[in-house]
Motif scaffolding. Structure first.
Motif, PDB file in Angstrom:
ATOM      1  N   TRP A  60      11.298   3.482   2.284  1.00 37.20           N
ATOM      2  CA  TRP A  60      11.502   3.320   0.847  1.00 37.20           C
ATOM      3  C   TRP A  60      12.869   3.866   0.441  1.00 37.20           C
ATOM      4  O   TRP A  60      13.226   4.991   0.809  1.00 37.20           O
ATOM      5  CB  TRP A  60      10.412   4.013   0.036  1.00 37.20           C
ATOM      6  N   TRP A  75      12.710   0.397  -7.367  1.00 38.34           N
ATOM      7  CA  TRP A  75      11.386   0.303  -7.988  1.00 38.34           C
ATOM      8  C   TRP A  75      11.305  -0.883  -8.950  1.00 38.34           C
ATOM      9  O   TRP A  75      10.320  -1.623  -8.957  1.00 38.34           O
ATOM     10  CB  TRP A  75      11.089   1.609  -8.712  1.00 38.34           C
ATOM     11  N   LEU A  92       4.052  -0.294  -2.980  1.00 33.58           N
ATOM     12  CA  LEU A  92       3.167   0.669  -3.632  1.00 33.58           C
ATOM     13  C   LEU A  92       2.776   1.785  -2.663  1.00 33.58           C
ATOM     14  O   LEU A  92       2.797   2.968  -3.028  1.00 33.58           O
ATOM     15  CB  LEU A  92       1.927  -0.042  -4.166  1.00 33.58           C
ATOM     16  N   LEU A  95       5.854   3.887  -1.950  1.00 32.74           N
ATOM     17  CA  LEU A  95       6.228   4.647  -3.140  1.00 32.74           C
ATOM     18  C   LEU A  95       5.335   5.879  -3.291  1.00 32.74           C
ATOM     19  O   LEU A  95       5.797   6.941  -3.704  1.00 32.74           O
ATOM     20  CB  LEU A  95       6.144   3.749  -4.373  1.00 32.74           C
ATOM     21  N   ALA A  96       4.059   5.752  -2.945  1.00 35.03           N
ATOM     22  CA  ALA A  96       3.148   6.901  -3.021  1.00 35.03           C
ATOM     23  C   ALA A  96       3.639   8.031  -2.112  1.00 35.03           C
ATOM     24  O   ALA A  96       3.660   9.207  -2.508  1.00 35.03           O
ATOM     25  CB  ALA A  96       1.735   6.475  -2.627  1.00 35.03           C
ATOM     26  N   VAL A  99       6.785   9.606  -3.616  1.00 24.65           N
ATOM     27  CA  VAL A  99       6.459  10.536  -4.700  1.00 24.65           C
ATOM     28  C   VAL A  99       6.088  11.894  -4.117  1.00 24.65           C
ATOM     29  O   VAL A  99       6.556  12.941  -4.580  1.00 24.65           O
ATOM     30  CB  VAL A  99       5.311   9.972  -5.571  1.00 24.65           C
ATOM     31  N   TRP A 109       5.214   4.927  -9.681  1.00 27.26           N
ATOM     32  CA  TRP A 109       4.045   4.530  -8.892  1.00 27.26           C
ATOM     33  C   TRP A 109       2.953   3.981  -9.810  1.00 27.26           C
ATOM     34  O   TRP A 109       2.321   2.969  -9.491  1.00 27.26           O
ATOM     35  CB  TRP A 109       3.531   5.729  -8.088  1.00 27.26           C
ATOM     36  N   TYR A 113       1.328   0.401  -9.565  1.00 21.48           N
ATOM     37  CA  TYR A 113      -0.112   0.309  -9.310  1.00 21.48           C
ATOM     38  C   TYR A 113      -0.759  -0.648 -10.313  1.00 21.48           C
ATOM     39  O   TYR A 113      -1.547  -1.518  -9.934  1.00 21.48           O
ATOM     40  CB  TYR A 113      -0.754   1.695  -9.409  1.00 21.48           C
TER      41      TYR A 113
END
Length: 200
Positions: A60, A75, A92, A95-96, A99, A109, A113
């Motif tokens: 990412w 993003w 997604l 990205l989790a 984070v 996120w 989502y």
């Protein structure tokens, strides 16, 4: 502030995301001809291909690699990648993890989502995705609306009523100003025929 490791990638991401944001703002307001809409979709597809290549090569594109602006742009490109749903779902997941590592914002996120949920026919959790219609901006279906503000607070989003009013005011101004300076809680969203509404 530490410069990003790949400022060249950051510049490409930011340039593409800014162009996509302008095009989607015009699409939201119904200011595009059919040929222009096709160009927007082609641009989304090209941006999705770029993001897929970057993800394959680097993981990412987070703050360390491309800086805050580049990470925001990556993003936004993922958010617009409705033409590539598998890429959106992969983004997604990545990205989790980003984070958790401090490489991305949890609000991003939450938006993605919700976007993935709407694109798979499910109700959204955080109330970030809208569509533009005759009555203006309308929130897309939300799961368990009574708990919406608690869920929004858990990911650092403001109460829904506040965000919705800010969104409504901004879209009242847009036809005159032509602006689409959406903040981190006001992200263009949706897909044709949803006319890429804005998120809150």
């Amino acid at each position: 502030m530490t410069p990003p490791l790949r400022s060249d990638i950051a510049r490409v991401l930011v340039d593409r995301a800014q162009a996509a944001r302008r095009h989607h703002a015009n699409l939201t307001q119904g200011r595009l001809e059919r040929s222009d809409i096709d160009r927007v979709r082609h641009g989304d597809f090209a941006n999705a291909r770029l993001l897929r290549r970057l993800v394959n090569e680097h993981g990412w594109p987070g703050r360390t690699l491309v800086g805050d602006a580049g990470a925001d742009a990556a993003w936004l490109i993922a958010l617009y990648a409705d033409v590539e749903p598998e890429l959106q779902r992969r983004a997604l997941r990545l990205l989790a993890t980003a984070v958790e590592r401090g490489e991305a914002m949890i609000q991003q996120w939450a938006h993605l989502y919700d976007r993935c949920s709407i694109n798979t026919g499910k109700r959204q959790l955080y109330g970030t995705q809208y569509q533009h219609g005759p009555a203006g901006m309308t929130v897309l279906p939300v799961l368990e609306p009574a708990g919406l503000d608690n869920r929004r607070a858990s990911v650092g989003l403001p109460p829904f009523a506040i965000a919705h009013e800010a969104l409504r005011r901004r879209h009242l101004r847009e036809p005159e100003s032509g602006r689409s300076d959406a903040g981190p809680d006001e992200v263009p969203s949706g897909k044709v025929p949803l006319a890429t509404g804005a998120a809150a």
